[in-house]
Scaffold this motif. Sequence first.
Motif, PDB file in Angstrom:
ATOM      1  N   ARG A 219       0.886  -6.681  14.543  1.00  0.00           N
ATOM      2  CA  ARG A 219      -0.359  -7.185  13.960  1.00  0.00           C
ATOM      3  C   ARG A 219      -1.378  -6.103  13.613  1.00  0.00           C
ATOM      4  N   GLU A 220      -1.030  -4.837  13.851  1.00  0.00           N
ATOM      5  CA  GLU A 220      -2.047  -3.794  13.656  1.00  0.00           C
ATOM      6  C   GLU A 220      -1.535  -2.651  12.790  1.00  0.00           C
ATOM      7  N   GLN A 221      -2.466  -2.101  12.024  1.00  0.00           N
ATOM      8  CA  GLN A 221      -2.161  -0.890  11.269  1.00  0.00           C
ATOM      9  C   GLN A 221      -3.313   0.098  11.418  1.00  0.00           C
ATOM     10  N   LEU A 222      -2.946   1.379  11.329  1.00  0.00           N
ATOM     11  CA  LEU A 222      -3.936   2.449  11.392  1.00  0.00           C
ATOM     12  C   LEU A 222      -4.405   2.719   9.969  1.00  0.00           C
ATOM     13  N   VAL A 223      -5.739   2.763   9.793  1.00  0.00           N
ATOM     14  CA  VAL A 223      -6.282   3.030   8.449  1.00  0.00           C
ATOM     15  C   VAL A 223      -7.353   4.117   8.542  1.00  0.00           C
ATOM     16  N   ARG A 224      -7.631   4.777   7.419  1.00  0.00           N
ATOM     17  CA  ARG A 224      -8.736   5.724   7.371  1.00  0.00           C
ATOM     18  C   ARG A 224     -10.039   4.941   7.343  1.00  0.00           C
ATOM     19  N   GLU A 225     -11.033   5.460   8.035  1.00  0.00           N
ATOM     20  CA  GLU A 225     -12.351   4.816   8.021  1.00  0.00           C
ATOM     21  C   GLU A 225     -13.036   5.159   6.703  1.00  0.00           C
TER      22      GLU A 225
ATOM     23  N   MET B  33       0.844  -1.213   0.000  1.00  0.00           N
ATOM     24  CA  MET B  33       0.000   0.000   0.000  1.00  0.00           C
ATOM     25  C   MET B  33       0.874   1.256   0.000  1.00  0.00           C
ATOM     26  N   THR B  34       1.997   1.206   0.691  1.00  0.00           N
ATOM     27  CA  THR B  34       2.895   2.373   0.718  1.00  0.00           C
ATOM     28  C   THR B  34       3.470   2.626  -0.670  1.00  0.00           C
ATOM     29  N   ARG B  35       3.930   1.552  -1.327  1.00  0.00           N
ATOM     30  CA  ARG B  35       4.470   1.701  -2.692  1.00  0.00           C
ATOM     31  C   ARG B  35       3.380   2.251  -3.621  1.00  0.00           C
ATOM     32  N   LEU B  36       2.148   1.723  -3.503  1.00  0.00           N
ATOM     33  CA  LEU B  36       1.053   2.188  -4.369  1.00  0.00           C
ATOM     34  C   LEU B  36       0.735   3.658  -4.085  1.00  0.00           C
ATOM     35  N   GLY B  37       0.772   4.040  -2.808  1.00  0.00           N
ATOM     36  CA  GLY B  37       0.555   5.455  -2.449  1.00  0.00           C
ATOM     37  C   GLY B  37       1.582   6.351  -3.126  1.00  0.00           C
ATOM     38  N   GLU B  38       2.809   5.858  -3.195  1.00  0.00           N
ATOM     39  CA  GLU B  38       3.886   6.653  -3.808  1.00  0.00           C
ATOM     40  C   GLU B  38       3.669   6.914  -5.292  1.00  0.00           C
ATOM     41  N   ILE B  39       2.956   5.988  -5.973  1.00  0.00           N
ATOM     42  CA  ILE B  39       2.697   6.249  -7.406  1.00  0.00           C
ATOM     43  C   ILE B  39       1.331   6.930  -7.592  1.00  0.00           C
ATOM     44  N   GLY B  40       0.718   7.356  -6.498  1.00  0.00           N
ATOM     45  CA  GLY B  40      -0.501   8.163  -6.606  1.00  0.00           C
ATOM     46  C   GLY B  40      -1.802   7.390  -6.508  1.00  0.00           C
ATOM     47  N   VAL B  41      -1.731   6.123  -6.093  1.00  0.00           N
ATOM     48  CA  VAL B  41      -2.975   5.372  -5.866  1.00  0.00           C
ATOM     49  C   VAL B  41      -3.460   5.697  -4.453  1.00  0.00           C
ATOM     50  N   PRO B  42      -4.651   6.296  -4.304  1.00  0.00           N
ATOM     51  CA  PRO B  42      -5.127   6.600  -2.963  1.00  0.00           C
ATOM     52  C   PRO B  42      -5.493   5.326  -2.204  1.00  0.00           C
ATOM     53  N   THR B  43      -5.037   5.201  -0.962  1.00  0.00           N
ATOM     54  CA  THR B  43      -5.345   4.005  -0.160  1.00  0.00           C
ATOM     55  C   THR B  43      -5.821   4.430   1.228  1.00  0.00           C
ATOM     56  N   HIS B  44      -6.393   3.467   1.949  1.00  0.00           N
ATOM     57  CA  HIS B  44      -6.857   3.761   3.313  1.00  0.00           C
ATOM     58  C   HIS B  44      -5.705   3.681   4.326  1.00  0.00           C
ATOM     59  N   PHE B  45      -4.550   3.174   3.901  1.00  0.00           N
ATOM     60  CA  PHE B  45      -3.453   2.903   4.837  1.00  0.00           C
ATOM     61  C   PHE B  45      -2.862   4.202   5.403  1.00  0.00           C
ATOM     62  N   VAL B  46      -2.670   4.256   6.705  1.00  0.00           N
ATOM     63  CA  VAL B  46      -2.007   5.411   7.324  1.00  0.00           C
ATOM     64  C   VAL B  46      -0.614   5.004   7.790  1.00  0.00           C
ATOM     65  N   ARG B  47      -0.544   4.086   8.754  1.00  0.00           N
ATOM     66  CA  ARG B  47       0.761   3.585   9.188  1.00  0.00           C
ATOM     67  C   ARG B  47       0.593   2.315  10.006  1.00  0.00           C
ATOM     68  N   ARG B  48       1.678   1.554  10.061  1.00  0.00           N
ATOM     69  CA  ARG B  48       1.654   0.342  10.871  1.00  0.00           C
ATOM     70  C   ARG B  48       1.867   0.738  12.317  1.00  0.00           C
ATOM     71  N   LEU B  49       1.118   0.083  13.214  1.00  0.00           N
ATOM     72  CA  LEU B  49       1.205   0.432  14.635  1.00  0.00           C
ATOM     73  C   LEU B  49       2.079  -0.552  15.395  1.00  0.00           C
ATOM     74  N   ASN B  50       1.954  -1.822  15.082  1.00  0.00           N
ATOM     75  CA  ASN B  50       2.748  -2.861  15.750  1.00  0.00           C
ATOM     76  C   ASN B  50       2.715  -4.111  14.872  1.00  0.00           C
TER      77      ASN B  50
END
Length: 254
Positions: free
Chosen positions: A77-83, A58-75
């Motif tokens: 097993r968990e990641q923060l995402v946009r609702e 998702m980070t690589r896709l974000g870099e080429i301009g694909v909008p994703t819900h991914f914000v950042r990995r927290l630990n």
Amino acid sequence: MTRRRRIYEGKAKVLFEGPEPGTLVQYFKDDATAFNNQKRGTITGKGVLNNRISEYLMTRLGEIGVPTHFVRRLNMREQLVREVEIIPIELVVRNVAAGSLTKRFGIPEGTPLPRSIVEYYYKSDELGDPMVSEEHITAFGWASPQDLDDMMALSLRINDYLTGLFLGIGLRLVDFKLEFGRLWENEEMRIVLADEISPDNCRLWDIKTNEKLDKDRFRQDLGQVEEAYQEVARRLGILPEGGPGDLKGPKVMQ
Ligand code: TMP
């Protein structure tokens, strides 16, 4: 750890209320299901690996301009995402014949397709995710023609990008499934990539040997399931620190 409100539990993930409005915490389980829940099992360490693999892609896709819900990995097993409001359509992109396509049309597994094919499935466990057409989707109001155009255009870009990315590490991207959601910012609505991208919802074959390095190892009882997920992470250069021994239990990383 403070108790968080559970928003939704799926077969492989749990969504919890996020730390601020408009966010969710996406927790990756080791549970695996196939054939719409008829086959169930556990793939030890899968949640940790899929969290990491999905973050990376998702980070690589974000870099080429694909909008994703991914914000950042927290630990681990968990990641923060946009609702987002999940659109109840699963888009499957296929480059090589495998899985249900081989059964539906009698095409041998491994046959390259004349061009990439995108299929739509209605997301419903009760109905077993039936395949649907644009007509069904727009008539029943699951997505508008504009939503569908956006999802189709994004899916083809994602396919082009990921095909090249995986080729670079000796893997053929045979097919994969995507989910999208609606994200509102002020009065504007955007379609963004949601859910996850991992060996749970991609078919990945070794370029040289055609060895399967994805959930088909679980679906077809091929063995070495954990090792296959690890190998994908290893080739992406993101095997969690400490190697496979580090794969159990949540661990705070930041
Ligand atoms: P299929 O050949 O079984 O239709 O699957 C096509 C792709 O979609 C494959 O990469 C696996 C993925 N997939 C999911 O992620 N979830 C599902 O429920 C199904 C049926 C397939």
